[in-house]
Design a protein around this motif. Structure first.
Motif, PDB file in Angstrom:
ATOM      1  N   LEU A  28       0.812  -1.215   0.000  1.00 50.13           N
ATOM      2  CA  LEU A  28       0.000   0.000   0.000  1.00 50.13           C
ATOM      3  C   LEU A  28       0.845   1.264   0.000  1.00 50.13           C
ATOM      4  O   LEU A  28       0.546   2.223  -0.720  1.00 50.13           O
ATOM      5  N   ASN A  29       1.910   1.273   0.799  1.00 48.92           N
ATOM      6  CA  ASN A  29       2.760   2.458   0.858  1.00 48.92           C
ATOM      7  C   ASN A  29       3.405   2.744  -0.494  1.00 48.92           C
ATOM      8  O   ASN A  29       3.616   3.909  -0.863  1.00 48.92           O
ATOM      9  N   LEU A  30       3.691   1.686  -1.268  1.00 53.49           N
ATOM     10  CA  LEU A  30       4.286   1.884  -2.583  1.00 53.49           C
ATOM     11  C   LEU A  30       3.237   2.258  -3.625  1.00 53.49           C
ATOM     12  O   LEU A  30       3.545   2.967  -4.591  1.00 53.49           O
ATOM     13  N   TYR A  31       1.985   1.797  -3.462  1.00 59.07           N
ATOM     14  CA  TYR A  31       0.911   2.281  -4.327  1.00 59.07           C
ATOM     15  C   TYR A  31       0.862   3.804  -4.250  1.00 59.07           C
ATOM     16  O   TYR A  31       0.715   4.502  -5.260  1.00 59.07           O
ATOM     17  N   ILE A  32       0.947   4.301  -3.020  1.00 64.47           N
ATOM     18  CA  ILE A  32       0.861   5.736  -2.787  1.00 64.47           C
ATOM     19  C   ILE A  32       2.079   6.454  -3.380  1.00 64.47           C
ATOM     20  O   ILE A  32       1.946   7.412  -4.149  1.00 64.47           O
TER      21      ILE A  32
END
Length: 331
Positions: A267-271
Protein backbone atom coordinates in the motif's frame (compact mmCIF):
# COMPACT_ATOMS: atom_id res chain seq x y z
CA UNK A 1 -6.49 32.42 -5.26
CA UNK A 2 -9.39 31.11 -7.32
CA UNK A 3 -7.03 30.60 -10.27
CA UNK A 4 -4.90 28.27 -8.15
CA UNK A 5 -7.96 26.33 -7.04
CA UNK A 6 -8.89 25.85 -10.68
CA UNK A 7 -5.46 24.53 -11.57
CA UNK A 8 -4.43 27.42 -13.81
CA UNK A 9 -0.78 28.06 -14.63
CA UNK A 10 -0.26 31.37 -12.80
CA UNK A 11 -1.70 33.28 -9.91
CA UNK A 12 -0.97 36.85 -8.86
CA UNK A 13 0.18 37.37 -5.28
CA UNK A 14 1.58 40.71 -4.14
CA UNK A 15 1.69 41.95 -7.72
CA UNK A 16 4.01 39.16 -8.89
CA UNK A 17 3.20 36.12 -11.01
CA UNK A 18 3.75 32.81 -9.26
CA UNK A 19 3.36 29.24 -10.47
CA UNK A 20 0.20 27.61 -9.15
CA UNK A 21 0.24 24.21 -7.49
CA UNK A 22 -1.00 21.55 -9.90
CA UNK A 23 -4.41 20.28 -8.86
CA UNK A 24 -4.87 16.58 -8.17
CA UNK A 25 -8.18 14.78 -7.72
CA UNK A 26 -8.72 11.35 -6.20
CA UNK A 27 -11.74 9.22 -7.17
CA UNK A 28 -12.20 6.30 -4.77
CA UNK A 29 -14.38 3.34 -5.66
CA UNK A 30 -15.42 2.78 -2.06
CA UNK A 31 -14.19 3.60 1.43
CA UNK A 32 -15.88 0.89 3.46
CA UNK A 33 -12.73 -0.83 4.75
CA UNK A 34 -9.54 0.30 6.50
CA UNK A 35 -7.27 -0.47 3.53
CA UNK A 36 -9.09 1.93 1.22
CA UNK A 37 -9.42 4.62 3.89
CA UNK A 38 -5.68 4.57 4.61
CA UNK A 39 -4.92 4.51 0.88
CA UNK A 40 -6.90 7.70 0.27
CA UNK A 41 -5.71 9.60 3.35
CA UNK A 42 -2.05 8.88 2.80
CA UNK A 43 -2.18 9.38 -0.98
CA UNK A 44 -3.57 12.88 -0.57
CA UNK A 45 -1.04 13.69 2.17
CA UNK A 46 1.81 12.47 -0.03
CA UNK A 47 0.51 14.44 -3.01
CA UNK A 48 0.44 17.63 -0.94
CA UNK A 49 3.97 16.96 0.26
CA UNK A 50 5.00 16.62 -3.40
CA UNK A 51 3.62 20.04 -4.30
CA UNK A 52 0.07 19.27 -5.40
CA UNK A 53 -3.07 21.11 -4.40
CA UNK A 54 -5.54 18.30 -3.62
CA UNK A 55 -9.27 18.36 -4.02
CA UNK A 56 -11.40 16.46 -1.47
CA UNK A 57 -11.48 12.78 -2.40
CA UNK A 58 -14.72 11.46 -3.84
CA UNK A 59 -16.30 8.19 -2.73
CA UNK A 60 -18.43 6.24 -5.20
CA UNK A 61 -19.50 3.84 -2.44
CA UNK A 62 -19.40 0.91 -4.85
CA UNK A 63 -21.59 2.66 -7.46
CA UNK A 64 -19.87 2.62 -10.88
CA UNK A 65 -22.20 5.30 -12.25
CA UNK A 66 -21.42 7.60 -9.36
CA UNK A 67 -17.69 7.15 -9.88
CA UNK A 68 -18.08 8.29 -13.48
CA UNK A 69 -19.95 11.39 -12.24
CA UNK A 70 -17.28 11.92 -9.59
CA UNK A 71 -14.57 11.99 -12.25
CA UNK A 72 -16.53 14.47 -14.36
CA UNK A 73 -17.01 16.67 -11.30
CA UNK A 74 -13.35 16.55 -10.26
CA UNK A 75 -12.32 17.67 -13.73
CA UNK A 76 -14.97 20.41 -13.76
CA UNK A 77 -13.65 21.60 -10.39
CA UNK A 78 -10.19 21.98 -11.85
CA UNK A 79 -8.29 18.71 -11.45
CA UNK A 80 -5.38 18.55 -13.90
CA UNK A 81 -4.43 14.97 -13.01
CA UNK A 82 -6.40 12.17 -11.38
CA UNK A 83 -5.61 9.18 -9.22
CA UNK A 84 -8.41 6.63 -9.28
CA UNK A 85 -9.23 3.25 -7.77
CA UNK A 86 -12.03 1.80 -9.94
CA UNK A 87 -15.06 0.21 -8.35
CA UNK A 88 -15.80 -1.60 -11.64
CA UNK A 89 -12.97 -2.29 -14.09
CA UNK A 90 -15.18 -2.25 -17.20
CA UNK A 91 -17.61 0.50 -16.25
CA UNK A 92 -14.84 3.04 -15.63
CA UNK A 93 -13.73 3.08 -19.29
CA UNK A 94 -16.09 5.91 -20.47
CA UNK A 95 -14.84 8.13 -17.64
CA UNK A 96 -11.26 7.54 -18.79
CA UNK A 97 -12.26 8.53 -22.32
CA UNK A 98 -13.77 11.75 -20.95
CA UNK A 99 -10.59 12.54 -19.01
CA UNK A 100 -8.48 11.93 -22.12
CA UNK A 101 -10.72 14.28 -24.13
CA UNK A 102 -10.15 16.95 -21.48
CA UNK A 103 -6.38 16.20 -21.55
CA UNK A 104 -6.38 15.16 -17.88
CA UNK A 105 -3.97 12.25 -17.31
CA UNK A 106 -5.15 9.43 -15.05
CA UNK A 107 -3.15 7.07 -12.84
CA UNK A 108 -4.98 4.03 -11.45
CA UNK A 109 -3.77 2.47 -8.22
CA UNK A 110 -4.62 -0.88 -6.61
CA UNK A 111 -7.23 -1.92 -9.20
CA UNK A 112 -6.71 -1.86 -12.96
CA UNK A 113 -9.33 -0.66 -15.43
CA UNK A 114 -10.09 -3.14 -18.23
CA UNK A 115 -9.28 -0.54 -20.88
CA UNK A 116 -9.15 3.16 -21.62
CA UNK A 117 -6.49 5.85 -21.64
CA UNK A 118 -4.15 5.81 -18.63
CA UNK A 119 -0.78 7.28 -17.77
CA UNK A 120 -0.02 4.21 -15.61
CA UNK A 121 -1.57 1.55 -13.41
CA UNK A 122 0.23 0.93 -10.11
CA UNK A 123 -0.73 -2.36 -8.49
CA UNK A 124 0.59 -5.66 -7.28
CA UNK A 125 0.49 -8.76 -9.44
CA UNK A 126 -2.81 -9.99 -8.03
CA UNK A 127 -2.69 -13.36 -9.79
CA UNK A 128 0.70 -13.92 -8.21
CA UNK A 129 -0.72 -12.95 -4.81
CA UNK A 130 -3.47 -15.54 -5.26
CA UNK A 131 -0.86 -18.15 -6.13
CA UNK A 132 1.22 -17.18 -3.09
CA UNK A 133 -1.83 -17.66 -0.86
CA UNK A 134 -2.45 -21.06 -2.49
CA UNK A 135 1.12 -22.16 -1.80
CA UNK A 136 0.85 -21.14 1.84
CA UNK A 137 -2.37 -23.11 2.29
CA UNK A 138 -1.23 -26.10 0.22
CA UNK A 139 1.97 -26.50 2.22
CA UNK A 140 0.21 -26.02 5.57
CA UNK A 141 -2.33 -28.74 4.68
CA UNK A 142 0.19 -31.13 3.17
CA UNK A 143 -1.83 -31.09 -0.04
CA UNK A 144 -4.98 -32.58 1.54
CA UNK A 145 -8.20 -31.01 2.82
CA UNK A 146 -11.09 -28.67 2.12
CA UNK A 147 -10.55 -24.94 1.60
CA UNK A 148 -13.09 -22.13 1.48
CA UNK A 149 -12.16 -19.29 -0.87
CA UNK A 150 -13.90 -16.03 0.01
CA UNK A 151 -13.67 -14.22 -3.30
CA UNK A 152 -13.71 -10.50 -3.85
CA UNK A 153 -15.85 -8.74 -6.43
CA UNK A 154 -15.41 -10.53 -9.75
CA UNK A 155 -16.29 -7.29 -11.57
CA UNK A 156 -12.84 -6.01 -10.56
CA UNK A 157 -9.48 -7.10 -11.95
CA UNK A 158 -8.26 -7.68 -8.39
CA UNK A 159 -11.08 -10.05 -7.55
CA UNK A 160 -10.72 -11.98 -10.79
CA UNK A 161 -6.92 -12.17 -10.63
CA UNK A 162 -6.80 -13.28 -6.98
CA UNK A 163 -9.30 -16.01 -7.83
CA UNK A 164 -7.54 -17.12 -11.01
CA UNK A 165 -4.10 -17.20 -9.40
CA UNK A 166 -5.34 -19.26 -6.46
CA UNK A 167 -7.38 -21.70 -8.53
CA UNK A 168 -4.68 -22.21 -11.14
CA UNK A 169 -2.15 -23.01 -8.41
CA UNK A 170 -4.50 -25.51 -6.76
CA UNK A 171 -5.10 -27.34 -10.04
CA UNK A 172 -1.40 -27.46 -10.84
CA UNK A 173 0.04 -28.36 -7.44
CA UNK A 174 -2.66 -29.45 -5.00
CA UNK A 175 -5.20 -31.58 -6.83
CA UNK A 176 -6.28 -33.37 -3.64
CA UNK A 177 -7.51 -30.17 -2.01
CA UNK A 178 -11.25 -29.66 -2.44
CA UNK A 179 -12.25 -26.06 -3.19
CA UNK A 180 -15.41 -24.30 -2.05
CA UNK A 181 -15.54 -20.75 -3.43
CA UNK A 182 -18.08 -18.03 -2.80
CA UNK A 183 -18.20 -14.38 -4.01
CA UNK A 184 -18.43 -11.67 -1.35
CA UNK A 185 -18.33 -8.51 -3.52
CA UNK A 186 -15.82 -7.06 -1.02
CA UNK A 187 -18.65 -6.86 1.55
CA UNK A 188 -17.86 -7.73 5.17
CA UNK A 189 -21.41 -8.82 5.98
CA UNK A 190 -21.54 -11.17 2.98
CA UNK A 191 -18.15 -12.67 3.84
CA UNK A 192 -19.22 -13.25 7.44
CA UNK A 193 -22.54 -14.83 6.44
CA UNK A 194 -20.86 -17.17 3.96
CA UNK A 195 -18.20 -18.15 6.48
CA UNK A 196 -20.93 -18.88 9.03
CA UNK A 197 -22.75 -21.16 6.57
CA UNK A 198 -19.70 -23.06 5.40
CA UNK A 199 -18.09 -23.46 8.83
CA UNK A 200 -21.37 -24.81 10.20
CA UNK A 201 -22.06 -27.16 7.30
CA UNK A 202 -18.52 -28.40 6.64
CA UNK A 203 -17.13 -30.13 9.74
CA UNK A 204 -13.92 -31.12 7.92
CA UNK A 205 -13.14 -27.61 6.68
CA UNK A 206 -9.35 -27.29 6.69
CA UNK A 207 -8.58 -23.74 5.56
CA UNK A 208 -10.04 -20.37 4.59
CA UNK A 209 -8.54 -18.11 1.93
CA UNK A 210 -9.60 -14.49 2.38
CA UNK A 211 -8.99 -12.27 -0.64
CA UNK A 212 -9.07 -9.21 1.63
CA UNK A 213 -8.35 -9.33 5.36
CA UNK A 214 -9.37 -5.68 5.51
CA UNK A 215 -12.92 -6.77 4.64
CA UNK A 216 -13.13 -10.37 5.83
CA UNK A 217 -10.78 -11.19 8.70
CA UNK A 218 -12.67 -9.82 11.69
CA UNK A 219 -15.89 -11.58 10.66
CA UNK A 220 -14.20 -14.90 9.91
CA UNK A 221 -12.35 -14.94 13.24
CA UNK A 222 -15.59 -14.16 15.06
CA UNK A 223 -17.41 -16.97 13.22
CA UNK A 224 -14.69 -19.48 14.16
CA UNK A 225 -14.65 -18.28 17.75
CA UNK A 226 -18.42 -18.61 18.08
CA UNK A 227 -18.28 -22.10 16.57
CA UNK A 228 -15.50 -23.07 19.03
CA UNK A 229 -13.18 -23.73 16.06
CA UNK A 230 -10.70 -20.90 16.61
CA UNK A 231 -7.59 -22.91 17.49
CA UNK A 232 -4.08 -21.39 17.54
CA UNK A 233 -1.67 -22.11 14.69
CA UNK A 234 0.01 -25.46 15.25
CA UNK A 235 -2.61 -26.91 17.58
CA UNK A 236 -4.90 -29.83 16.65
CA UNK A 237 -8.09 -28.67 14.98
CA UNK A 238 -6.59 -25.41 13.72
CA UNK A 239 -8.24 -24.14 10.53
CA UNK A 240 -5.53 -22.60 8.38
CA UNK A 241 -6.20 -18.92 7.64
CA UNK A 242 -4.41 -17.06 4.86
CA UNK A 243 -5.33 -13.63 3.55
CA UNK A 244 -4.33 -10.78 1.27
CA UNK A 245 -3.86 -7.12 2.31
CA UNK A 246 -1.74 -6.98 5.46
CA UNK A 247 -3.76 -4.65 7.66
CA UNK A 248 -2.65 -3.86 11.22
CA UNK A 249 -5.36 -6.29 12.41
CA UNK A 250 -3.96 -9.06 10.21
CA UNK A 251 -0.45 -8.54 11.53
CA UNK A 252 -1.77 -8.56 15.09
CA UNK A 253 -3.61 -11.83 14.45
CA UNK A 254 -0.39 -13.37 13.13
CA UNK A 255 1.31 -12.37 16.38
CA UNK A 256 -1.56 -14.02 18.29
CA UNK A 257 -1.18 -17.26 16.27
CA UNK A 258 -4.68 -16.88 14.85
CA UNK A 259 -3.71 -16.09 11.24
CA UNK A 260 -1.13 -18.31 9.54
CA UNK A 261 0.13 -15.87 6.93
CA UNK A 262 -0.80 -12.90 4.78
CA UNK A 263 0.26 -11.63 1.39
CA UNK A 264 0.86 -7.97 2.19
CA UNK A 265 -0.18 -5.52 -0.48
CA UNK A 266 2.44 -2.77 -0.89
CA UNK A 267 0.00 0.00 0.00
CA UNK A 268 2.76 2.46 0.86
CA UNK A 269 4.29 1.88 -2.58
CA UNK A 270 0.91 2.28 -4.33
CA UNK A 271 0.86 5.74 -2.79
CA UNK A 272 4.50 6.63 -3.47
CA UNK A 273 4.49 5.58 -7.10
CA UNK A 274 0.92 6.63 -7.78
CA UNK A 275 1.91 10.19 -6.95
CA UNK A 276 5.22 9.75 -8.79
CA UNK A 277 3.48 8.76 -12.02
CA UNK A 278 0.93 11.58 -11.61
CA UNK A 279 3.78 14.10 -11.50
CA UNK A 280 5.48 12.41 -14.43
CA UNK A 281 2.27 12.49 -16.49
CA UNK A 282 1.88 16.23 -15.97
CA UNK A 283 5.48 16.66 -17.13
CA UNK A 284 4.73 14.67 -20.27
CA UNK A 285 6.94 11.72 -19.35
CA UNK A 286 6.21 8.22 -20.62
CA UNK A 287 7.59 4.82 -19.65
CA UNK A 288 8.53 1.68 -21.53
CA UNK A 289 7.82 -1.90 -20.42
CA UNK A 290 10.63 -3.55 -18.49
CA UNK A 291 12.30 -3.55 -15.08
CA UNK A 292 12.09 -0.39 -12.96
CA UNK A 293 14.56 1.09 -10.48
CA UNK A 294 12.30 0.07 -7.57
CA UNK A 295 12.23 -3.74 -7.80
CA UNK A 296 9.17 -4.03 -10.01
CA UNK A 297 8.33 -4.54 -13.66
CA UNK A 298 6.25 -2.45 -16.03
CA UNK A 299 4.20 -4.62 -18.36
CA UNK A 300 1.97 -3.67 -21.27
CA UNK A 301 -1.50 -5.16 -21.34
CA UNK A 302 -2.93 -3.93 -24.60
CA UNK A 303 -2.52 -0.16 -24.49
CA UNK A 304 -2.38 -0.09 -20.69
CA UNK A 305 0.95 -0.05 -18.88
CA UNK A 306 1.11 -1.48 -15.37
CA UNK A 307 3.86 -1.14 -12.81
CA UNK A 308 3.51 -4.46 -10.97
CA UNK A 309 4.94 -4.14 -7.47
CA UNK A 310 6.09 -7.06 -5.35
CA UNK A 311 3.95 -8.28 -2.44
CA UNK A 312 5.76 -10.00 0.45
CA UNK A 313 4.45 -12.99 2.40
CA UNK A 314 4.17 -12.23 6.12
CA UNK A 315 4.44 -14.93 8.77
CA UNK A 316 5.34 -14.99 12.45
CA UNK A 317 9.00 -14.79 11.40
CA UNK A 318 8.80 -11.35 9.76
CA UNK A 319 5.59 -9.83 11.13
CA UNK A 320 7.47 -7.03 12.89
CA UNK A 321 9.25 -5.84 9.73
CA UNK A 322 8.96 -2.03 9.85
CA UNK A 323 8.73 -1.81 6.05
CA UNK A 324 5.28 -3.45 6.07
CA UNK A 325 2.56 -0.86 5.59
CA UNK A 326 0.51 -2.49 8.36
CA UNK A 327 3.31 -1.59 10.78
CA UNK A 328 3.38 2.00 9.55
CA UNK A 329 -0.19 2.95 10.38
CA UNK A 330 -2.58 2.59 13.30
CA UNK A 331 -5.67 2.70 11.07
Amino acid sequence: MRAAALGLGLVVAGGQAQAAEPVLGYAAGFLTDPFQAVLVQQALATARAEGFHTLPATNANGDAGKQISDIHNLIATGAKVLIINPTDSEAIIPALAFAAKKKVPVVAIDTAPAGGSLAMVVRADNAAMGAQACQQIGKALGGQGIVLSLMGDQATTNGRDRTTGFNTCLKASYRNIKLIQEPTNWKADQATAIAQTIVTSTPKLSAIYMQSDSVMLAGVVNVLKTAHKLKPVGQPGHIVLVSIDGTPLALQDIRKDLLDSVVSQPLNLYIKYGVYYAKAALAGKTFAPGPTDHDSTIIAKGKIEMDLLTAPIVTKANVDDPSLWGNQTKS
